[in-house]
Scaffold this motif. Structure first.
Motif, short mmCIF file in Angstrom:
data_model
loop_
_atom_site.label_atom_id
_atom_site.label_comp_id
_atom_site.label_asym_id
_atom_site.label_seq_id
_atom_site.Cartn_x
_atom_site.Cartn_y
_atom_site.Cartn_z
N GLU A 40 0.84 -1.21 0.00
CA GLU A 40 0.00 0.00 0.00
C GLU A 40 0.87 1.25 0.00
O GLU A 40 0.56 2.24 -0.68
CB GLU A 40 -0.92 0.00 1.24
CG GLU A 40 -2.10 -0.94 1.14
CD GLU A 40 -3.10 -0.67 2.25
OE1 GLU A 40 -3.38 0.51 2.53
OE2 GLU A 40 -3.57 -1.64 2.85
N SER A 80 1.06 4.03 -2.93
CA SER A 80 0.81 5.46 -2.69
C SER A 80 1.97 6.31 -3.23
O SER A 80 1.75 7.40 -3.76
CB SER A 80 0.64 5.71 -1.17
OG SER A 80 1.87 5.52 -0.48
N LEU A 111 -8.83 14.44 0.20
CA LEU A 111 -9.65 14.15 1.39
C LEU A 111 -11.11 14.54 1.16
O LEU A 111 -12.02 13.78 1.51
CB LEU A 111 -9.08 14.92 2.58
CG LEU A 111 -9.85 14.76 3.90
CD1 LEU A 111 -9.75 13.33 4.41
CD2 LEU A 111 -9.32 15.73 4.96
N GLY A 129 -9.73 9.25 -0.35
CA GLY A 129 -8.77 8.18 -0.63
C GLY A 129 -9.34 7.05 -1.47
O GLY A 129 -8.60 6.17 -1.92
N SER A 188 -8.48 2.19 -2.25
CA SER A 188 -7.33 3.04 -1.93
C SER A 188 -6.72 3.61 -3.22
O SER A 188 -5.54 3.93 -3.25
CB SER A 188 -6.28 2.24 -1.17
OG SER A 188 -5.85 1.12 -1.94
N THR A 191 -7.04 6.44 -4.73
CA THR A 191 -6.59 7.85 -4.74
C THR A 191 -5.78 8.20 -3.50
O THR A 191 -5.65 9.36 -3.15
CB THR A 191 -7.80 8.80 -4.88
OG1 THR A 191 -8.70 8.56 -3.79
CG2 THR A 191 -8.50 8.63 -6.20
N GLU A 192 -5.25 7.18 -2.86
CA GLU A 192 -4.40 7.43 -1.69
C GLU A 192 -2.98 7.71 -2.15
O GLU A 192 -2.27 6.80 -2.57
CB GLU A 192 -4.41 6.22 -0.76
CG GLU A 192 -5.65 6.09 0.10
CD GLU A 192 -5.52 4.96 1.10
OE1 GLU A 192 -4.43 4.35 1.17
OE2 GLU A 192 -6.50 4.67 1.80
N ASN A 193 -2.57 8.96 -2.07
CA ASN A 193 -1.16 9.27 -2.36
C ASN A 193 -0.34 9.08 -1.08
O ASN A 193 -0.86 8.66 -0.04
CB ASN A 193 -1.04 10.68 -2.94
CG ASN A 193 -1.39 11.74 -1.93
OD1 ASN A 193 -2.05 11.47 -0.92
ND2 ASN A 193 -0.98 12.96 -2.17
N PHE A 203 -1.63 11.02 2.00
CA PHE A 203 -2.88 10.48 2.53
C PHE A 203 -2.62 9.15 3.26
O PHE A 203 -3.23 8.87 4.30
CB PHE A 203 -3.89 10.28 1.40
CG PHE A 203 -5.29 10.11 1.87
CD1 PHE A 203 -6.15 11.20 1.95
CD2 PHE A 203 -5.76 8.87 2.28
CE1 PHE A 203 -7.44 11.06 2.41
CE2 PHE A 203 -7.06 8.72 2.75
CZ PHE A 203 -7.90 9.82 2.81
N PHE A 204 -1.71 8.35 2.72
CA PHE A 204 -1.37 7.08 3.38
C PHE A 204 -0.77 7.35 4.77
O PHE A 204 -1.11 6.68 5.74
CB PHE A 204 -0.38 6.31 2.51
CG PHE A 204 0.06 5.01 3.11
CD1 PHE A 204 -0.75 3.89 3.05
CD2 PHE A 204 1.29 4.90 3.75
CE1 PHE A 204 -0.35 2.69 3.62
CE2 PHE A 204 1.70 3.72 4.32
CZ PHE A 204 0.88 2.61 4.25
N TYR A 224 -1.28 9.98 6.61
CA TYR A 224 -2.39 10.45 7.46
C TYR A 224 -3.22 9.28 7.98
O TYR A 224 -3.58 9.23 9.16
CB TYR A 224 -3.25 11.43 6.66
CG TYR A 224 -4.64 11.64 7.19
CD1 TYR A 224 -4.87 12.45 8.29
CD2 TYR A 224 -5.72 10.99 6.60
CE1 TYR A 224 -6.14 12.63 8.78
CE2 TYR A 224 -7.00 11.16 7.08
CZ TYR A 224 -7.21 11.98 8.18
OH TYR A 224 -8.48 12.15 8.66
N LYS A 225 -3.51 8.33 7.09
CA LYS A 225 -4.34 7.19 7.48
C LYS A 225 -3.65 6.34 8.55
O LYS A 225 -4.29 5.95 9.54
CB LYS A 225 -4.63 6.33 6.24
CG LYS A 225 -5.54 5.15 6.50
CD LYS A 225 -5.78 4.36 5.23
CE LYS A 225 -4.57 3.55 4.84
NZ LYS A 225 -4.82 2.65 3.70
#
Length: 306
Positions: A77, A81, A245, A250, A254, A256-258, A261-262, A264-265
């Motif tokens: 993941e 990202s 966001l 995201g 997943s 659109t999780e750059n 964002f990853f 942050y998650k």
């Protein structure tokens, strides 16, 4: 030692002392940077070597060495990202650069056009990324959004474009291009208008064509501005977060999780602060190396010009 040399020495000592006194004005800024940047950064670095997870009772904050970094480098993941962040930069940056340069060429040659159109073009740039994300989310909705309904009625998109795993990332990129191309236009227009007139007058006397003037004079003179524009947009594209966001959160999945964002998650949804700190530290190293390369390029250009 004569009185003259003594006086010169005293004056020199006084000047050096006076110059050091000027640094006292930097102390408030230095103290503020230490409090809000350096100390949190050091704490984050310490966390990255520890097993800290607020929702896992077995994680007691013990020292685990480089395990968090090894986990990050083998996490698919996280790798995905990073790859999405790279795609966003590699697609958005050239498009914004090319569009911005072409529009700035038109505006710099047409002063009347610049006077009336530039304020309108700059509107997306001054809107907050959160508001831009909200505008994109609402207008692309297939039930009540203007663009979403139009795409659905034309049969181009059957459902929600933001719910399509293949189209959602490119929609994020399109929104970013719409918002930040005006920033490139502004920088390039200012650069073109500030170029010296003498080389262009000499080229006109020699009978140079417009293409020759562009290729041999404008582009070489604009190289430092190009580097600065690329550096600024690279840093913005690397840390894009607000728009993703608000528009997709995201998702879907997943897709659109750059990298931001990853991170942050991991930190603020899963509360795995040890692993999340290692992820952020790796992102910091990557961004630092890229910025260092750009700074070296700018410095070498300035030294060559001198």
């Amino acid at each position: 030692m004569s009185d003259r040399y003594i006086n010169d020495a005293q004056i020199g000592f006084g000047l050096r002392k006076a110059s050091w006194k000027g640094y006292k004005w930097f102390w408030p800024t230095i103290i503020l940077l230490i409090l809000v940047s350096l100390i949190p950064w050091l704490i984050m670095g310490s966390y990255s070597f520890r097993n800290i997870n607020y929702i896992d009772p077995s994680a007691t904050g013990e020292y685990i060495g480089l395990d968090n970094y090894r986990t990050a480098l083998h996490d698919s993941e996280f790798i995905d990202s990073i790859w999405l962040t790279a795609k966003i930069i590699l697609i958005c940056l050239p498009i914004e650069f090319l569009l911005g340069f072409l529009v700035s060429l038109c505006l710099s040659s047409q002063m009347t056009l610049k006077k009336w159109t530039l304020p309108i073009i700059l509107i997306p740039m001054i809107i907050s990324p959160i508001v831009v994300g909200l505008i994109g989310h609402l207008t692309l909705n297939p039930d009540f959004g203007l663009i979403g309904i139009t795409l659905r009625n034309l049969g181009i998109i059957k459902g929600s474009i933001l719910g399509n795993p293949k189209l959602a990332p490119f929609t994020i990129m399109a929104i970013d291009i719409w918002q930040y191309t005006p920033f490139i236009i502004l920088i390039f227009t200012a650069g073109l208008l500030s170029l010296p007139k003498e080389p262009f007058e000499a080229a006109a006397v020699d009978g140079a064509s417009s293409w020759q003037t562009l290729w041999n004079i404008k582009l070489p003179l604009l190289k430092p501005i190009f580097v600065i524009a690329i550096l600024l947009r690279f840093t913005d594209l690397f840390k894009i977060f607000d728009t993703i966001l608000i528009m997709t959160g995201g998702g879907p999945g997943s897709t659109t999780e750059n990298s931001n964002f990853f991170a942050y998650k991991i930190n603020f949804k899963y509360w795995n602060l040890g692993y999340g700190s290692a992820v952020v530290m790796l992102l910091y190293i990557v961004s630092f190396l890229v910025c260092l390369i750009f700074v070296k390029m700018v410095t070498s250009k300035n030294e060559a010009m001198q």
